[in-house]
Motif scaffolding. Structure first.
Motif, PDB file in Angstrom:
ATOM      1  N   GLY A 179     -62.914  48.245  53.557  1.00 48.24           N
ATOM      2  CA  GLY A 179     -62.344  48.850  52.607  1.00 48.24           C
ATOM      3  C   GLY A 179     -63.511  49.427  51.465  1.00 48.24           C
ATOM      4  O   GLY A 179     -63.287  49.907  50.383  1.00 48.24           O
ATOM      5  N   CYS A 180     -64.741  49.728  52.176  1.00 49.24           N
ATOM      6  CA  CYS A 180     -65.850  50.031  51.319  1.00 49.24           C
ATOM      7  C   CYS A 180     -65.804  51.553  51.453  1.00 49.24           C
ATOM      8  O   CYS A 180     -65.517  52.166  52.276  1.00 49.24           O
ATOM      9  N   ASP A 181     -66.194  52.044  50.203  1.00 50.79           N
ATOM     10  CA  ASP A 181     -66.351  53.593  49.936  1.00 50.79           C
ATOM     11  C   ASP A 181     -67.748  54.009  50.107  1.00 50.79           C
ATOM     12  O   ASP A 181     -68.106  55.286  50.362  1.00 50.79           O
ATOM     13  N   ILE A 182     -68.540  53.220  49.465  1.00 48.52           N
ATOM     14  CA  ILE A 182     -69.802  53.606  49.399  1.00 48.52           C
ATOM     15  C   ILE A 182     -70.642  52.230  49.719  1.00 48.52           C
ATOM     16  O   ILE A 182     -70.147  51.209  49.740  1.00 48.52           O
ATOM     17  N   VAL A 183     -72.057  52.662  50.186  1.00 48.41           N
ATOM     18  CA  VAL A 183     -72.971  51.729  50.199  1.00 48.41           C
ATOM     19  C   VAL A 183     -74.153  51.555  49.585  1.00 48.41           C
ATOM     20  O   VAL A 183     -74.821  52.691  49.546  1.00 48.41           O
ATOM     21  N   GLY A 184     -74.616  50.388  49.063  1.00 44.43           N
ATOM     22  CA  GLY A 184     -75.862  50.520  48.389  1.00 44.43           C
ATOM     23  C   GLY A 184     -76.542  49.015  48.618  1.00 44.43           C
ATOM     24  O   GLY A 184     -75.808  48.058  49.188  1.00 44.43           O
ATOM     25  N   MET A 185     -77.748  48.857  47.955  1.00 45.54           N
ATOM     26  CA  MET A 185     -78.506  47.458  48.227  1.00 45.54           C
ATOM     27  C   MET A 185     -78.498  46.537  47.145  1.00 45.54           C
ATOM     28  O   MET A 185     -79.376  45.724  47.394  1.00 45.54           O
ATOM     29  N   THR A 186     -78.232  47.058  46.007  1.00 42.45           N
ATOM     30  CA  THR A 186     -78.603  46.557  44.638  1.00 42.45           C
ATOM     31  C   THR A 186     -77.617  46.102  43.867  1.00 42.45           C
ATOM     32  O   THR A 186     -77.653  45.614  42.695  1.00 42.45           O
ATOM     33  N   GLY A 187     -76.313  46.518  43.992  1.00 37.60           N
ATOM     34  CA  GLY A 187     -75.230  46.041  43.309  1.00 37.60           C
ATOM     35  C   GLY A 187     -74.845  44.758  43.169  1.00 37.60           C
ATOM     36  O   GLY A 187     -74.311  44.274  42.152  1.00 37.60           O
ATOM     37  N   MET A 188     -75.227  43.905  44.017  1.00 36.42           N
ATOM     38  CA  MET A 188     -75.153  42.303  44.041  1.00 36.42           C
ATOM     39  C   MET A 188     -76.381  41.850  44.382  1.00 36.42           C
ATOM     40  O   MET A 188     -77.151  42.096  45.241  1.00 36.42           O
ATOM     41  N   PRO A 189     -76.773  40.630  43.640  1.00 31.79           N
ATOM     42  CA  PRO A 189     -75.781  39.872  42.574  1.00 31.79           C
ATOM     43  C   PRO A 189     -75.967  40.351  41.222  1.00 31.79           C
ATOM     44  O   PRO A 189     -75.800  39.797  40.313  1.00 31.79           O
ATOM     45  N   GLU A 190     -76.458  41.743  40.946  1.00 28.95           N
ATOM     46  CA  GLU A 190     -76.759  42.131  39.660  1.00 28.95           C
ATOM     47  C   GLU A 190     -75.166  42.151  38.738  1.00 28.95           C
ATOM     48  O   GLU A 190     -75.326  41.634  37.732  1.00 28.95           O
ATOM     49  N   ALA A 191     -74.181  42.567  39.710  1.00 26.64           N
ATOM     50  CA  ALA A 191     -72.964  42.737  38.711  1.00 26.64           C
ATOM     51  C   ALA A 191     -72.405  41.203  38.404  1.00 26.64           C
ATOM     52  O   ALA A 191     -71.888  41.203  37.201  1.00 26.64           O
ATOM     53  N   SER A 192     -72.678  40.167  39.614  1.00 24.37           N
ATOM     54  CA  SER A 192     -72.083  38.828  39.190  1.00 24.37           C
ATOM     55  C   SER A 192     -72.876  38.142  38.200  1.00 24.37           C
ATOM     56  O   SER A 192     -72.383  37.581  37.286  1.00 24.37           O
ATOM     57  N   LEU A 193     -74.212  38.431  38.254  1.00 19.70           N
ATOM     58  CA  LEU A 193     -75.001  37.677  37.380  1.00 19.70           C
ATOM     59  C   LEU A 193     -74.861  38.287  35.698  1.00 19.70           C
ATOM     60  O   LEU A 193     -74.788  37.548  34.871  1.00 19.70           O
ATOM     61  N   ALA A 194     -74.448  39.504  35.866  1.00 20.34           N
ATOM     62  CA  ALA A 194     -74.307  40.024  34.430  1.00 20.34           C
ATOM     63  C   ALA A 194     -72.874  39.562  33.846  1.00 20.34           C
ATOM     64  O   ALA A 194     -72.863  38.978  32.612  1.00 20.34           O
ATOM     65  N   ARG A 195     -71.947  39.311  34.785  1.00 15.98           N
ATOM     66  CA  ARG A 195     -70.502  38.603  34.220  1.00 15.98           C
ATOM     67  C   ARG A 195     -70.713  37.153  33.918  1.00 15.98           C
ATOM     68  O   ARG A 195     -70.301  36.583  32.966  1.00 15.98           O
ATOM     69  N   GLU A 196     -71.960  36.353  34.719  1.00 14.62           N
ATOM     70  CA  GLU A 196     -72.178  35.003  34.264  1.00 14.62           C
ATOM     71  C   GLU A 196     -72.955  35.127  33.012  1.00 14.62           C
ATOM     72  O   GLU A 196     -72.616  34.246  32.157  1.00 14.62           O
ATOM     73  N   ALA A 197     -73.518  36.138  32.736  1.00 12.01           N
ATOM     74  CA  ALA A 197     -74.263  36.099  31.310  1.00 12.01           C
ATOM     75  C   ALA A 197     -73.505  36.767  30.017  1.00 12.01           C
ATOM     76  O   ALA A 197     -73.749  36.621  29.179  1.00 12.01           O
ATOM     77  N   GLY A 198     -72.069  37.019  30.395  1.00  9.42           N
ATOM     78  CA  GLY A 198     -71.307  37.655  29.632  1.00  9.42           C
ATOM     79  C   GLY A 198     -71.564  39.019  29.234  1.00  9.42           C
ATOM     80  O   GLY A 198     -71.292  39.405  28.111  1.00  9.42           O
ATOM     81  N   LEU A 199     -72.159  39.726  29.838  1.00 10.70           N
ATOM     82  CA  LEU A 199     -72.549  41.302  29.706  1.00 10.70           C
ATOM     83  C   LEU A 199     -71.617  41.958  30.352  1.00 10.70           C
ATOM     84  O   LEU A 199     -71.016  41.692  31.198  1.00 10.70           O
ATOM     85  N   GLY A 200     -70.885  43.001  29.449  1.00 10.51           N
ATOM     86  CA  GLY A 200     -69.948  44.156  30.157  1.00 10.51           C
ATOM     87  C   GLY A 200     -70.868  45.019  30.892  1.00 10.51           C
ATOM     88  O   GLY A 200     -71.760  45.714  30.520  1.00 10.51           O
ATOM     89  N   TYR A 201     -70.505  45.075  32.421  1.00  9.44           N
ATOM     90  CA  TYR A 201     -71.523  45.647  33.278  1.00  9.44           C
ATOM     91  C   TYR A 201     -70.506  46.702  33.986  1.00  9.44           C
ATOM     92  O   TYR A 201     -69.251  46.470  34.583  1.00  9.44           O
ATOM     93  N   ALA A 202     -71.191  47.932  34.209  1.00 10.31           N
ATOM     94  CA  ALA A 202     -70.312  49.154  35.020  1.00 10.31           C
ATOM     95  C   ALA A 202     -71.461  49.757  35.613  1.00 10.31           C
ATOM     96  O   ALA A 202     -72.627  49.736  35.306  1.00 10.31           O
TER      97      ALA A 202
END
Ligand code: HPA
Length: 247
Positions: A179-202
């Motif tokens: 189900g992936c549409d795009i592929v990259g190498m840096t989206g994780m764990p950046e997104a989940s760490l931002a969530r853990e830190a309480g930052l709104g991340y997009a």
């Protein structure tokens, strides 16, 4: 104080047009972030910029200190983060030079320090990650693209791979089945760490190339990636400037 931070990836190691006010070289309990935090003004608004791969683009995706980067931004006082990243396009809509505002993530990375919640815990902590990106910030990005006439795909599942090599054709076929549409190498764990830190991340992804085995080519040339990213980043700069005016 700046409300928004931008994490720049390949093709965006500095923000053109940013009037630099000061640079901060923060230490964190996890070590130093990839680059100094550059505090400045863009289009008359305050913003903080961090170069994910370092100023000279020398830190590969699997060696980025994601925890230090997110921790440093949190302590700089920002509340939201827009992550800019180059990606490969897997599904038909995701053609080179398009912008994508993804709405889901699948994580294929391994061996990265991926959580703040592993030591000195009063109790085991689990964050919700049903919607990995901040809905309000995504909506702002989408609206700016519409208003400015920036050609963007308003959804998509980002598959995060380990890198630094690109994928094999079979890996991309599997990712598409997943189900992936795009592929990259840096989206994780950046997104989940931002969530853990309480930052709104997009995220705002720039499609740099067709992923392996897609688009009729047999090899992916780095020169092609660099050329296309350069085109796409002009749109990203407009997007960021206009976004700052809206927030
Ligand atoms: N795969 C993984 N990461 C990427 C790609 C790709 O094809 N293009 C740009 N970043």
């Amino acid at each position: 104080m700046a409300e928004l931070a931008v994490i720049g990836g390949t093709g965006l190691t500095a923000l053109e047009g940013l009037e630099i006010v000061r640079e901060e070289h923060p230490g964190t309990p996890f070590g130093a972030p990839s680059s100094p935090l550059v505090h400045g003004m863009l289009g008359g608004r305050e913003v903080v910029f961090l170069a994910r791969h370092g100023r000279e683009h020398t830190i590969p995706p699997h060696r980025i200190n994601y925890r230090a980067n997110i921790h440093a931004l949190k302590h700089a006082g920002v509340r939201r983060v827009v992550a800019v990243a180059a990606v490969g396009g897997i599904t038909a809509e995701m053609s080179p030079a398009r912008l994508v505002i993804p709405d889901q993530i699948i994580d294929y990375t391994y061996g990265r320090r991926h959580t703040f919640f592993e030591e000195d815990l009063g109790e085991v902590t689990h964050i919700d990650f049903t919607e990995p990106y901040d809905a309000a910030l995504r909506e702002h990005l989408i609206q700016v693209c519409r208003v400015e006439g920036l050609d963007a795909v308003e959804h998509g599942t980002y598959g995060a791979t380990q890198g630094p090599r690109l994928e094999s054709r079979a890996e991309i076929t599997r990712m598409e089945r997943d189900g992936c549409d795009i592929v990259g190498m840096t989206g994780m764990p950046e997104a989940s760490l931002a969530r853990e830190a309480g930052l709104g991340y997009a995220a705002c992804a720039v499609v740099a190339n067709w992923a392996a085995g897609k688009g009729g080519q047999t090899v992916i040339e780095m020169a092609e990636i660099e050329r296309t990213v350069r085109q796409g980043m002009d749109k990203v700069r407009t997007l960021l400037e206009r976004l700052l005016l809206r927030l």
